[in-house]
Design a protein around this motif. Structure first.
Motif, PDB file in Angstrom:
ATOM      1  N   ARG A 157      41.365  49.326  42.103  1.00 55.13           N
ATOM      2  CA  ARG A 157      41.976  48.026  42.371  1.00 55.13           C
ATOM      3  C   ARG A 157      40.968  46.903  42.131  1.00 55.13           C
ATOM      4  NH1 ARG A 157      42.587  51.195  46.614  1.00 55.13           N
ATOM      5  NH2 ARG A 157      41.232  49.911  47.922  1.00 55.13           N
ATOM      6  N   MET A 158      41.453  45.777  41.637  1.00 51.43           N
ATOM      7  CA  MET A 158      40.615  44.594  41.495  1.00 51.43           C
ATOM      8  C   MET A 158      40.903  43.631  42.649  1.00 51.43           C
ATOM      9  SD  MET A 158      42.450  42.189  38.615  1.00 51.43           S
ATOM     10  CE  MET A 158      42.419  43.439  37.337  1.00 51.43           C
ATOM     11  N   PRO A 159      39.981  42.740  42.972  1.00 48.20           N
ATOM     12  CA  PRO A 159      40.254  41.749  44.023  1.00 48.20           C
ATOM     13  C   PRO A 159      41.290  40.744  43.540  1.00 48.20           C
ATOM     14  CG  PRO A 159      38.154  41.291  42.977  1.00 48.20           C
ATOM     15  CD  PRO A 159      38.621  42.611  42.428  1.00 48.20           C
ATOM     16  N   ILE A 160      42.147  40.307  44.437  1.00 51.06           N
ATOM     17  CA  ILE A 160      43.212  39.386  44.055  1.00 51.06           C
ATOM     18  C   ILE A 160      42.646  38.048  43.571  1.00 51.06           C
ATOM     19  CG2 ILE A 160      43.570  38.360  46.341  1.00 51.06           C
ATOM     20  CD1 ILE A 160      46.625  38.629  45.739  1.00 51.06           C
ATOM     21  N   GLU A 161      41.443  37.680  44.037  1.00 49.52           N
ATOM     22  CA  GLU A 161      40.832  36.421  43.600  1.00 49.52           C
ATOM     23  C   GLU A 161      40.552  36.415  42.105  1.00 49.52           C
ATOM     24  OE1 GLU A 161      39.858  38.128  46.194  1.00 49.52           O
ATOM     25  OE2 GLU A 161      39.997  36.805  47.950  1.00 49.52           O
TER      26      GLU A 161
END
Length: 295
Positions: free
Chosen positions: A229-233
């Protein structure tokens, strides 16, 4: 399904070529995605391996280009991979990005680096055990477009000024004149307050969320979270930079649907495609209060 978007279950190449997506052709302002990385081993999330990945990814070009609005963009994140059993980096990631860009006649608008300082040391054998490499903590993001000047506005992603810049603006004066680099700095070059600093193309964002709504939901529902997963930012940075409210964002490799959640939060419409049903089920945890009853 939410007020602004929908996640489709299926293989992205099949769905993008189907009548289901035909109504969105030419209307997507941003394709923001992180395809399965070109690793040398097979993972649960369905990555191709080796040179086959290069061919597989490049074949998505025509499918994604036809979805783009005339001034639309494609931003693709790509991590690194290593040669099996050796402390040597593989060039598969770079080959994949180059093949996708060149074979589909896309302009490389800019390369970005996402640095995750919280990433665990890897590859463990060479970093932790033998101590002959440093940890691999970054991924590349290539911003591409079919046109040289796609929609973009860096005024929407300004960062807070540094204390030094705030002090300079307050003082209203600095040492103007020539520099050793032979640049000449005018007396008022840096005295205009633009509301923030223009960010660089190196984005430092930690990915350390252990108790965010997504992971809490997955634990409660006994669903295995997506492992990459990547950070939503990170998604929000590019969505704000390259789209306007009401625009349409597409992620053909949805995973845990970070892109959809970021678009929803920012008032953009979105479409996401994912082949793994359990990842779709887990992604519902990102939309607390936004899911429609029919979903």
């Amino acid at each position: 399904m939410t007020k602004h978007g929908r996640m489709f279950h299926g293989l992205s190449d099949e769905l993008l070529a189907s009548d289901v997506m035909a109504r969105f052709e030419g209307k997507v302002n941003l394709v923001f995605t992180s395809p399965p990385f070109p690793l040398n081993t097979k993972k649960k999330y369905g990555n191709e391996t080796g040179d086959e990945f290069v061919r597989w990814l490049a074949a998505f070009g025509p499918l994604l280009k036809k979805m783009l609005a005339p001034d639309g963009s494609i931003v693709m994140e790509m991590g690194n991979s290593w040669v099996p059993g050796a402390p040597v980096m593989s060039t598969l990631a770079l080959k994949s990005l180059l093949a996708f860009q060149e074979e589909n006649e896309l302009h490389l608008c800019q390369e970005f680096i996402w640095n995750n300082p919280a990433r665990l040391p890897s590859p463990a054998q060479w970093v932790n055990v033998e101590r002959v490499r440093v940890k691999d903590s970054f991924t590349r993001l290539w911003w591409m477009s079919a046109v040289e000047k796609p929609k973009a506005n860096n005024k929407k992603i300004l960062q807070e000024y540094s204390p030094a810049m705030k002090d300079l603006l307050k003082r209203g004066t600095y040492n103007a004149g020539s520099r050793p680099s032979e640049h000449r700095i005018g007396e008022k070059s840096f005295l205009t307050d633009h509301g923030g600093a223009i960010p660089s193309n190196v984005l430092t964002i930690s990915n350390t969320y252990n108790n965010d709504p997504y992971q809490v939901y997955c634990r409660e529902q006994e669903i295995q979270p997506h492992p990459a997963r990547m950070p939503i930012e990170l998604a929000k940075f590019f969505i704000k930079f390259l789209t306007d409210p009401g625009d349409l964002v597409l992620d053909p490799f949805g995973g845990s649907n970070t892109t959809g959640a970021a678009a929803e939060d920012l008032g953009r419409y979105w479409i996401s495609i994912e082949a793994q049903e359990d990842y779709i089920a887990g992604s519902k945890g990102r939309f607390n209060g936004h899911l429609l009853e029919s979903d």
